[in-house]
Design an enzyme around this catalytic site. Structure first.
Site, PDB file in Angstrom:
ATOM      1  N   HIS A  60       5.252 -51.006   0.289  1.00 38.18           N
ATOM      2  CA  HIS A  60       5.181 -50.396  -1.050  1.00 38.18           C
ATOM      3  C   HIS A  60       6.035 -49.143  -1.195  1.00 38.18           C
ATOM      4  CE1 HIS A  60       2.479 -47.725   1.100  1.00 38.18           C
ATOM      5  NE2 HIS A  60       2.617 -46.877   0.106  1.00 38.18           N
TER       6      HIS A  60
HETATM    7  C1  UD1 Z   1       1.126 -43.310  -3.692  1.00 37.48           C
HETATM    8  C2  UD1 Z   1       1.562 -42.188  -2.738  1.00 37.48           C
HETATM    9  C3  UD1 Z   1       1.967 -42.793  -1.401  1.00 37.48           C
HETATM   10  C4  UD1 Z   1       0.895 -43.713  -0.843  1.00 37.48           C
HETATM   11  C5  UD1 Z   1       0.535 -44.745  -1.892  1.00 37.48           C
HETATM   12  C6  UD1 Z   1      -0.560 -45.669  -1.420  1.00 37.48           C
HETATM   13  C7  UD1 Z   1       2.670 -40.234  -3.742  1.00 37.48           C
HETATM   14  C8  UD1 Z   1       3.976 -39.569  -3.916  1.00 37.48           C
HETATM   15  N1  UD1 Z   1       2.719 -41.481  -3.239  1.00 37.48           N
HETATM   16  O1  UD1 Z   1       2.264 -44.102  -3.927  1.00 37.48           O
HETATM   17  O2  UD1 Z   1       2.184 -41.738  -0.480  1.00 37.48           O
HETATM   18  O3  UD1 Z   1       1.374 -44.328   0.311  1.00 37.48           O
HETATM   19  O4  UD1 Z   1       0.099 -44.058  -3.075  1.00 37.48           O
HETATM   20  O5  UD1 Z   1      -0.925 -46.598  -2.372  1.00 37.48           O
HETATM   21  O6  UD1 Z   1       1.657 -39.648  -4.037  1.00 37.48           O
HETATM   22  N2  UD1 Z   1      -0.225 -48.278 -10.167  1.00 37.48           N
HETATM   23  C9  UD1 Z   1      -1.107 -49.176 -10.705  1.00 37.48           C
HETATM   24  N3  UD1 Z   1      -2.445 -48.943 -10.513  1.00 37.48           N
HETATM   25  C10 UD1 Z   1      -2.919 -47.864  -9.861  1.00 37.48           C
HETATM   26  C11 UD1 Z   1      -1.996 -46.965  -9.319  1.00 37.48           C
HETATM   27  C12 UD1 Z   1      -0.652 -47.178  -9.485  1.00 37.48           C
HETATM   28  O7  UD1 Z   1      -0.732 -50.167 -11.309  1.00 37.48           O
HETATM   29  O8  UD1 Z   1      -4.140 -47.721  -9.710  1.00 37.48           O
HETATM   30  C13 UD1 Z   1       1.223 -48.548 -10.322  1.00 37.48           C
HETATM   31  C14 UD1 Z   1       1.832 -47.819 -11.489  1.00 37.48           C
HETATM   32  O9  UD1 Z   1       2.785 -48.657 -12.042  1.00 37.48           O
HETATM   33  C15 UD1 Z   1       2.526 -46.639 -10.839  1.00 37.48           C
HETATM   34  C16 UD1 Z   1       2.931 -47.212  -9.488  1.00 37.48           C
HETATM   35  O10 UD1 Z   1       1.903 -48.146  -9.149  1.00 37.48           O
HETATM   36  O11 UD1 Z   1       3.584 -46.189 -11.597  1.00 37.48           O
HETATM   37  C17 UD1 Z   1       3.036 -46.194  -8.402  1.00 37.48           C
HETATM   38  O12 UD1 Z   1       1.857 -45.377  -8.314  1.00 37.48           O
HETATM   39  P1  UD1 Z   1       1.950 -43.874  -7.736  1.00 37.48           P
HETATM   40  O13 UD1 Z   1       0.600 -43.295  -7.600  1.00 37.48           O
HETATM   41  O14 UD1 Z   1       2.968 -43.104  -8.511  1.00 37.48           O
HETATM   42  O15 UD1 Z   1       2.620 -44.065  -6.319  1.00 37.48           O
HETATM   43  P2  UD1 Z   1       2.315 -45.112  -5.162  1.00 37.48           P
HETATM   44  O16 UD1 Z   1       3.516 -45.953  -4.974  1.00 37.48           O
HETATM   45  O17 UD1 Z   1       1.004 -45.792  -5.351  1.00 37.48           O
END
Ligand code: UD1
Length: 372
Positions: free
Chosen positions: A217
């Site tokens: 991811h």
């Molecule tokens: C975040 C952490 C990363 C961790 C990962 C584990 C940061 C910078 N990154 O990355 O260190 O390894 O979590 O999962 O804090 N989304 C959903 N549902 C959710 C959450 C996110 O659909 O409940 C989607 C959204 O489109 C969002 C994307 O995932 O834009 C990324 O979510 P985000 O929290 O920005 O970063 P992660 O890639 O999850």
């Protein structure tokens, strides 16, 4: 020691929840078993809402027995600046009104850094669990979060000696650093029994050591077509030989759809929705090999001594390579490295010291003994 120790515990994203749970359990046990002399520990849980899907958040609260958060900031997704700023804006009044003795943050996600910044400016002491890890790669958002959090934290609770060395090199006084061990392993040890029933292996009709467990991811792997396409191609090839179990993170799913990428038809690549904690632990324990870019899975596979290939140019967890089962790989080398791993022993490496399930106790006693 104060009469009552007031803690505020922050979690925001999936990898935070298994670090929060053992601390909460430890505090509850301390309060239930304490004599007249020992101070009560009052705690409040803040969920920033960085992760919000039930499968990315609520299932972990249920499974790990974490009480409902006292504050849910419901920030949701956004660019780094937007998400960080929104967490700060919403957390500031919570921290100011509650004035904990310690703000306890875990890991390296945006929520960790944002809440640390707020507390530091309000004069609230910050304890960072999992301090000192460094990938030395500032293109990783987590590395920025680690550097900022550790620069501001008052108590740096480290998982392994390499983390202590990093902090000392950066000029952090030794008195602020405590080597407490790996908090993730506390959760893991507590869930070994549930994981051991192997329900997910039955559900997926796979057998012990008969599959490869994949999680990917990181933005550096999935955010561009140039990196994701060859990964899909390689996994399709691998899937012709071995069952590949691949629970898909929402970020990865979104990118696969955006780039119109799919796994080749006869391949045995099983794409699942995100899975719960015990299921993931069971897959890590029973896989013939783990392929990942997650920090947590590098550590969990080290504990189980399951061969692990990390699809990254670096790791902030070098102990998993030096002592454990982990090895860095690239998409170009992936098939060769996998073949080597599959020819090698089913279990390799050693469990690092202080990855013993007792880290939460050491953290609580550090928090109680260093009077803020
Ligand atoms: C975040 C952490 C990363 C961790 C990962 C584990 C940061 C910078 N990154 O990355 O260190 O390894 O979590 O999962 O804090 N989304 C959903 N549902 C959710 C959450 C996110 O659909 O409940 C989607 C959204 O489109 C969002 C994307 O995932 O834009 C990324 O979510 P985000 O929290 O920005 O970063 P992660 O890639 O999850």
């Amino acid at each position: 020691m104060t009469k009552k120790l007031k803690l505020m515990l922050v979690a925001g994203a999936r990898p935070n929840f298994m670090k929060l749970a053992p601390l909460v359990k430890c505090i509850q046990q301390h309060n239930a078993g304490r004599g007249q002399e020992a101070p009560a520990v009052d705690f409040r849980i803040v969920h920033t809402g960085q992760h919000y899907d039930a499968q990315m958040s609520q299932v972990f609260f249920d499974e790990l027995g974490i009480p409902a958060p006292d504050f849910n900031l419901e920030v949701g997704s956004g660019s780094h600046a937007v998400q960080t700023a929104e967490i700060m804006r919403r957390f500031e009044p919570v921290c100011a009104e509650n004035r904990p003795d310690w703000l306890v943050v875990v890991g390296d996600v945006n929520s960790t850094m944002a809440c640390t910044l707020v507390a530091a400016k309000l004069g609230t002491k910050v304890a960072h669990v999992e301090a000192g890890l460094r990938s030395f790669d500032r293109t990783m958002p987590e590395e920025i979060n680690r550097l900022v959090t550790d620069a501001l934290a008052d108590l740096l609770l480290t998982p392994s000696p390499d983390a202590d060395e990093n902090l000392k090199r950066e000029g952090v006084p030794a008195v602020k650093i405590r080597l407490v061990g790996n908090i993730m392993i506390d959760s893991l040890v507590r869930h070994l029994k549930t994981a051991a029933n192997g329900a997910i292996l039955n559900r997926l009709s796979i057998r012990k050591e008969g599959f490869i467990y994949v999680t990917l991811h990181r933005p550096s792997n999935v955010d561009s077509r140039e990196t994701l396409e060859p990964i899909v191609r390689e996994l399709s090839e691998i899937g012709l030989q071995w069952p590949v179990i691949f629970p898909i993170h929402p970020r990865t799913r979104k990118k696969l759809e955006e780039f119109g990428l799919a796994f080749a038809a006869p391949a045995k690549v099983r794409l699942l929705d995100p899975i719960g904690y015990s299921d993931s632990v069971a897959l890590t324990q029973n896989a013939r090999c783990v392929l990942t870019d997650s920090g947590g899975l590098q550590e969990e596979s080290t504990y189980f001594r399951t061969p692990c290939l990390t699809l990254r140019p670096n790791t902030e967890r070098p102990v998993t390579i030096a002592m454990g089962s982990n090895r860095l790989t690239t998409v170009e080398r992936l098939r060769v490295d996998l073949e080597t791993a599959l020819r090698g022993p089913e279990r390799i490496g050693m469990i690092p010291p202080l990855w013993d399930g007792k880290t939460a106790e050491r953290i609580l006693s550090a928090l109680a003994s260093v009077v803020p």
